[in-house]
Design a protein around this motif. Structure first.
Motif, PDB file in Angstrom:
ATOM      1  N   CYS A 110       0.804  -1.299  -0.057  1.00  0.00           N
ATOM      2  CA  CYS A 110      -0.246   0.150   0.094  1.00  0.00           C
ATOM      3  C   CYS A 110       0.781   1.168  -0.025  1.00  0.00           C
ATOM      4  CB  CYS A 110      -0.846  -0.261   1.488  1.00  0.00           C
ATOM      5  SG  CYS A 110      -2.291  -1.033   1.255  1.00  0.00           S
ATOM      6  N   GLY A 111       0.595   2.314  -0.396  1.00  0.00           N
ATOM      7  CA  GLY A 111       1.163   3.493  -0.555  1.00  0.00           C
ATOM      8  C   GLY A 111       0.420   4.817  -1.094  1.00  0.00           C
ATOM      9  N   ALA A 112       0.650   6.103  -0.646  1.00  0.00           N
ATOM     10  CA  ALA A 112       0.228   7.116  -1.214  1.00  0.00           C
ATOM     11  C   ALA A 112       0.491   7.342  -2.688  1.00  0.00           C
ATOM     12  CB  ALA A 112       0.400   8.218  -0.293  1.00  0.00           C
ATOM     13  N   PRO A 113      -0.326   8.211  -3.295  1.00  0.00           N
ATOM     14  CA  PRO A 113       0.372   8.454  -4.825  1.00  0.00           C
ATOM     15  C   PRO A 113       1.593   8.830  -4.819  1.00  0.00           C
ATOM     16  CG  PRO A 113      -1.977   9.294  -4.458  1.00  0.00           C
ATOM     17  CD  PRO A 113      -1.509   8.742  -3.014  1.00  0.00           C
ATOM     18  N   LEU A 123       3.947   5.894  -5.369  1.00  0.00           N
ATOM     19  CA  LEU A 123       3.672   5.425  -6.645  1.00  0.00           C
ATOM     20  C   LEU A 123       4.514   6.091  -7.766  1.00  0.00           C
ATOM     21  CD1 LEU A 123      -0.006   4.495  -7.107  1.00  0.00           C
ATOM     22  CD2 LEU A 123       1.631   3.079  -6.050  1.00  0.00           C
ATOM     23  N   VAL A 149      -1.259  -2.919  -5.639  1.00  0.00           N
ATOM     24  CA  VAL A 149      -0.867  -1.935  -4.885  1.00  0.00           C
ATOM     25  C   VAL A 149      -2.332  -1.345  -4.493  1.00  0.00           C
ATOM     26  CG1 VAL A 149      -0.248  -0.330  -6.701  1.00  0.00           C
ATOM     27  CG2 VAL A 149       0.454   0.222  -4.329  1.00  0.00           C
ATOM     28  N   THR A 166      -3.871   2.234  -3.211  1.00  0.00           N
ATOM     29  CA  THR A 166      -3.396   3.699  -3.004  1.00  0.00           C
ATOM     30  C   THR A 166      -4.472   4.471  -2.514  1.00  0.00           C
ATOM     31  OG1 THR A 166      -2.182   5.398  -4.048  1.00  0.00           O
ATOM     32  CG2 THR A 166      -3.784   4.242  -5.546  1.00  0.00           C
ATOM     33  N   PRO A 196      -4.968  10.152  -7.157  1.00  0.00           N
ATOM     34  CA  PRO A 196      -3.750   9.900  -7.919  1.00  0.00           C
ATOM     35  C   PRO A 196      -3.825  10.341  -9.271  1.00  0.00           C
ATOM     36  CG  PRO A 196      -4.864   7.973  -7.523  1.00  0.00           C
ATOM     37  CD  PRO A 196      -5.550   9.036  -6.579  1.00  0.00           C
ATOM     38  N   VAL A 246      -3.138  -1.457  -9.912  1.00  0.00           N
ATOM     39  CA  VAL A 246      -3.406  -0.516  -9.037  1.00  0.00           C
ATOM     40  C   VAL A 246      -5.093  -0.670  -8.638  1.00  0.00           C
ATOM     41  CG1 VAL A 246      -3.709   2.065  -8.724  1.00  0.00           C
ATOM     42  CG2 VAL A 246      -1.826   0.975  -9.928  1.00  0.00           C
ATOM     43  N   HIS A 252      -7.629   1.571  -6.388  1.00  0.00           N
ATOM     44  CA  HIS A 252      -7.600   3.059  -5.756  1.00  0.00           C
ATOM     45  C   HIS A 252      -8.732   3.035  -4.797  1.00  0.00           C
ATOM     46  CE1 HIS A 252      -8.570   7.733  -6.201  1.00  0.00           C
ATOM     47  NE2 HIS A 252      -7.709   7.371  -5.209  1.00  0.00           N
TER      48      HIS A 252
END
Length: 541
Positions: free
Chosen positions: A276-279, A282, A301, A303, A308, A323, A325
């Protein structure tokens, strides 16, 4: 004469057919079913689920022997390491409330959180021992400190015992109990506090259980998924993924620092399947040097955060990372809305697929209600993809409330809904799309301009690495868009070029009037700190 129905039959809830919900059941089941399956990877350290469960029980037992009781707060100031993961189970096994503190905060903020949450005990990672020491000096009261020891990080010991010494006093067969009530608090998470003191958001066992399961459904997580900890565990309790990974008997691959090289290395060496991760994460991966990229298996992932840009989604998917979202807030246990993918979208052009994925989406399986509505009347806006309103949610994955702040809790709960403070639109297919925070909308000449829309266009420029747009005061227009831009290494572009590019790709009045180049300030979770940029824009006059 009334006929009896099913509710007249004396069928009642009891121990045989009802139990309070808690994610503690996840690790218990996994340890019994898959005791030898890998659970934790941290450098050379490897532990299976049997060992990990025993350590969590030791932690719960040791805390109980120290006098930690139901409702007491236990704070943890640590990176994404095994001890932080264990605290997500060991602390609630003692009936206590876990407060995982943002490791990027200064000492004054940490001291405020420790006092506001009335922490009875603090577990400290040596990487943050100096911050902890300075915070303790400001605390004004004694608190027990437990030191996590790491030979690679020399630091002074702040407490009388280490984490391992404390665990040694605990019982690996500790008979922990389920919560008395699933509404009992399981964790305390603090908001960023960008407009004042941070607010303490209280989670309960029921919400943690349901959102963890919602994550599994949203992502179709398989048994034994290999999860890389790029998302901080202090952030919404890692979006509830410590509990979700335990439920699927997955592997927690720990990572202290989010950098491209170790991420790609762990992708390959540990066969990571999910992260996982914030934009911004990425974007970092998409723009990493080609020589460190490369892996030969599917990776997913999740996000969330600022919407994003479609170009970033497309770039990441071109590398072979699928991805998903999502959208949510600290107050909704992290991701509670998901851009659920439909098979009929598979054949769309790449640009269309990325645009669809950049929308926030629909309720996850745990969220009860989602709407875009007029904040004054709570009337839903038309589902036309254009009419803007505030996003509202309700259900089991909305917080209990703000600790010691009934005014803020009352303000956020309106008419049976939680008011997010985010602005968006509802599309005809029922998917919401976030347009801005209410405070980030730019009103220029009476027209509303979404900073997100301007940022999305800027990200399409080949020289732009990062972009953030805020309002700059204007005597003529009231406000005008002001863009803060970080360029890709080795690329060049001037203000006039970027302004002209925006005017070519959107309504002219929406294009920024000012462009400022430089590094963008970010939070510990990778979100751009727009409040700092707004201050800079105001100083420009």
């Amino acid at each position: 004469m009334a006929h009896p129905n099913i509710y007249d039959q004396g069928l009642e809830a009891g121990p045989a057919n009802f139990e309070q919900l808690s994610p503690l059941r996840f690790i218990e089941r996994t340890a019994v079913t898959f005791p030898d399956a890998p659970a934790v990877v941290h450098g050379d350290l490897r532990r299976n689920w049997g060992e990990t469960y025993a350590r969590c029980r030791r932690l719960g037992s040791a805390l109980t022997r120290r006098g930690i009781r139901r409702g007491d707060t236990v704070a943890v100031l640590a990176a994404n390491i095994p001890e932080t993961f264990e605290s997500h189970f060991g602390v609630p096994m003692a009936g206590a409330v876990l407060n995982a503190i943002n490791t990027r905060l200064d000492a004054a903020s940490v001291a405020f959180i420790l006092n506001h949450g009335e922490a009875k005990l603090l577990i400290v990672d040596p990487e943050f021992s100096q911050t902890a020491q300075d915070a303790l000096a400001l605390l004004g009261r004694p608190i027990e400190v437990i030191d996590i020891l790491d030979p690679a990080i020399p630091a002074p010991r702040l407490g009388r015992e280490s984490y391992e010494e404390m665990l040694a006093q605990g019982d690996p067969a500790f008979d922990w109990q389920m919560p008395q009530n699933e509404w009992d608090a399981i964790s305390l998470n603090y908001t960023s506090g960008t407009t004042g003191d941070p607010k303490g958001v209280v989670y309960h066992h029921r919400g943690a259980t349901l959102n963890a399961m919602g994550n599994i459904i949203s992502w179709q997580m398989p048994q034994h998924a290999r999860y890389l900890w790029t998302l901080p565990m202090f952030h919404c309790n890692g979006w509830c993924f410590p509990w979700a990974v335990a439920a699927v008997a997955g592997v927690n691959i720990c990572l202290r620092a989010v950098r491209a090289e170790p991420i790609f290395r762990l992708f390959r060496d540990e066969k990571v399947t999910h992260f996982c991760g914030a934009p911004i994460v990425l974007n970092m991966l998409a723009n990493a040097p080609d020589e460190i990229k490369g892996f030969d298996h599917p990776i997913k992932v999740m996000t969330a955060g600022a919407p994003p840009p479609a170009t970033v989604i497309a770039a990441v998917e071109a590398m072979g990372i699928d991805v998903t979202h999502t959208y949510g807030l600290t107050e909704t246990y992290g991701p509670s809305v998901v851009c659920a993918w439909k098979d009929e979208w598979d054949d769309r052009p790449e640009e269309d697929r990325a645009r669809l994925k950049s929308r926030q989406g629909v309720r996850n399986a745990a969220l009860g209600g989602l709407m875009v509505a007029d904040p004054a009347t709570l009337e839903p806006v038309p589902a036309d993809g254009a009419s803007m309103g505030e996003i509202f949610m309700r259900g089991n994955v909305v917080m209990k409330g703000y600790l010691k702040n009934s005014g803020a809790t009352k303000k956020s709960f309106r008419g049976g809904w939680f008011a997010s403070g985010d602005l968006g639109v509802m599309h005809a297919d029922g998917y919401i799309e976030l347009k801005d925070r209410s405070k980030d909308i730019i009103i220029s000449g009476g027209e509303n301009i979404s900073s997100v829309e301007v940022e999305d266009v800027l990200y399409r420029h080949p020289a732009v690495m990062e972009a953030a747009v805020v309002a700059r005061p204007s005597a003529e227009w009231g406000e005008t868009p002001c863009a803060f831009v970080a360029l890709k290494p080795g690329r060049e572009a001037g203000p006039e070029e970027l302004i002209a590019f925006c005017r070519q790709n959107m309504a002219h009045y929406k294009a920024p009037k000012t462009v400022i180049f430089g590094e963008l300030p970010k939070t510990s979770t990778g979100k751009i700190q727009k409040f700092m940029l707004r201050e800079q824009a105001r100083e420009l006059g």
